[in-house]
Write a protein that holds these residues in place. Structure first.
Motif, short mmCIF file in Angstrom:
data_model
loop_
_atom_site.label_atom_id
_atom_site.label_comp_id
_atom_site.label_asym_id
_atom_site.label_seq_id
_atom_site.Cartn_x
_atom_site.Cartn_y
_atom_site.Cartn_z
N LYS A 1 18.36 35.69 129.73
CA LYS A 1 18.95 36.42 128.80
C LYS A 1 20.39 35.82 128.65
O LYS A 1 21.90 36.49 128.18
N ASN B 1 22.78 34.70 130.60
CA ASN B 1 23.70 35.36 131.06
C ASN B 1 25.53 34.32 131.52
O ASN B 1 26.20 34.69 131.19
N GLU C 1 28.79 44.00 133.92
CA GLU C 1 27.55 43.33 134.42
C GLU C 1 26.94 41.85 134.94
O GLU C 1 25.78 41.72 135.28
N PHE C 2 28.25 41.34 135.68
CA PHE C 2 28.28 40.36 136.16
C PHE C 2 29.39 39.76 137.07
O PHE C 2 30.36 39.01 137.46
#
Lengths: 222, 222
Positions: free
Chosen positions: B206, B208, A173-174
């Motif tokens: 989100k 993150n 995701e990152f």
DNA sequence: TTTATTTAATAGTAATACTTTCATATCTTT
DNA sequence: AAAGATATGAAAGTATTACTATTAAATAAA
């Protein structure tokens, strides 16, 4: 890598007159790198640079509209150079894992002597990137400058390595956070190891910065 | 946490006259936080601050010998506050893993409104830490200032969390590097998400940043 | 050789980051 | 309430910075 006829092209928005187009321009870039290292960016002035190269302040302003602009130029030169090294070092590596590993090593290792470019000392430039580049992008003008493409080369490097991450794990995701964290982190660690050592675990000759970040990336990407 | 009679004590080396000792002092700190946020550190001046609080430049110099000193004071206040929150949030958590997780969350999450301290706005102060604190320690005077204890509170926070890492894995080689990377990284990500979003993977709502770093720490420490 | 371009020299400007001095206000102690 | 001490304010001054503007001289190109 020596002897290769490489040339790093800088976006013309980043200078008023191309410093590579004249001896004076090259002297400005060459000597400013030395002086920013010696004095630090805040104590470095175009007046002092003028004295050092036996030229006039007003002549320097014909190449760069401000010392901030000169710093941005240097940063872009650095990241173009890193991008070149990155592409060169990773092409023809078939294993995605090896490729990422090579990239992380390149981004986190200490810059040693280099002979490719006559008027730029990459070792000193790397030190400037470490201790001064935050001063370039932590300003109120960041958004405006970003629009003009002032940080494009840096972003491109992050993008390239993020793509390598995604090749290994397309669901990660990152990738951008990981790579920008590694790059900025490695720079901080190099600085901290000199000045605030209790924030690091750097030991002489043990290559801990590279080991820490390559390991971190490997464990995180999976 | 409201209502608790906590008080953050700042090392007297960090001011000329204690700003908490008078109304003017508190106004200086309170208003400087707002102004540094609005103007950025370089455009902020004691003259402008004087005008804003209806006081004189020279009076401000009686509290802080320079705007750099004021910034260092703010940074120390911030890290003392974080240290307090950290200790408060992690005592009585028996599981070492949970404790570390709580700590990392605290270090990487966005600072929301806080009402504990009347004259300091922690939300704005956090923004200053994110965008201005590099300017405090990336100077030529770093070694001298470090000796005087200017960065002690920050180092203490890193040490505390590094100890939590070692409780989980006593053989982990790089606890300080990991924690300072996480702290600095999270700050960079918050800044990048606003100004250079292509260096991040931050998405609205989100969480993150926290997810990325807690995950990274978990995977790395093992 | 004329013309254009580049660089140098000089001076000037507004702002910054302070410092100094002195007067005044306020607070404390007796 | 008076005397002394401390805190703040007002004003002016200084060295330096980060430029800008003007003009002249040197150098290169047509």
């Amino acid at each position: 890598m020596e002897g290769l006829p490489i040339h790093i092209t800088i976006n013309p928005e980043l200078y008023t007159k191309n410093p590579e187009s004249s001896d004076l321009g090259k002297k400005i870039v060459h000597t400013s790198i030395e002086m920013i290292n010696d004095l630090g960016f805040e104590s470095f002035t175009f007046r002092k640079l003028g004295v050092a190269i036996g030229s006039n302040e007003s002549s320097i302003y014909r190449y760069f509209e401000s010392k901030h602009a000169l710093l941005v130029y240097l940063i872009n030169w650095y990241w173009s150079w890193i991008e070149y090294k990155l592409v060169f070092a990773t092409t023809n590596i078939t294993s995605a894992k090896d490729r990422l590993n090579t990239a992380i090593t390149l981004l986190t290792e200490e810059v040693k002597e280099d002979n490719s470019f006559t008027f730029i000392n990459e070792v000193l430039l790397n030190k400037i990137i470490i201790s001064e580049s935050a001063k370039a992008y932590y300003t109120k003008d960041i958004d405006e400058e970003n629009k003009k493409g002032f940080y494009k080369t840096y972003k491109r490097v992050v993008q390239r390595v993020s793509d390598m991450v995604l090749e290994i794990n397309p669901k990660f995701e990152f990738p951008h956070m990981l790579i920008s964290t590694v790059i900025e982190g490695a720079h901080h660690q190099r600085y901290f190891s000199q000045h605030l050592p209790s924030l690091t675990d750097v030991e002489e000759g043990k290559n801990n910065v590279v080991r820490f970040y390559t390991d971190l990336v490997q464990k995180t990407v999976v």
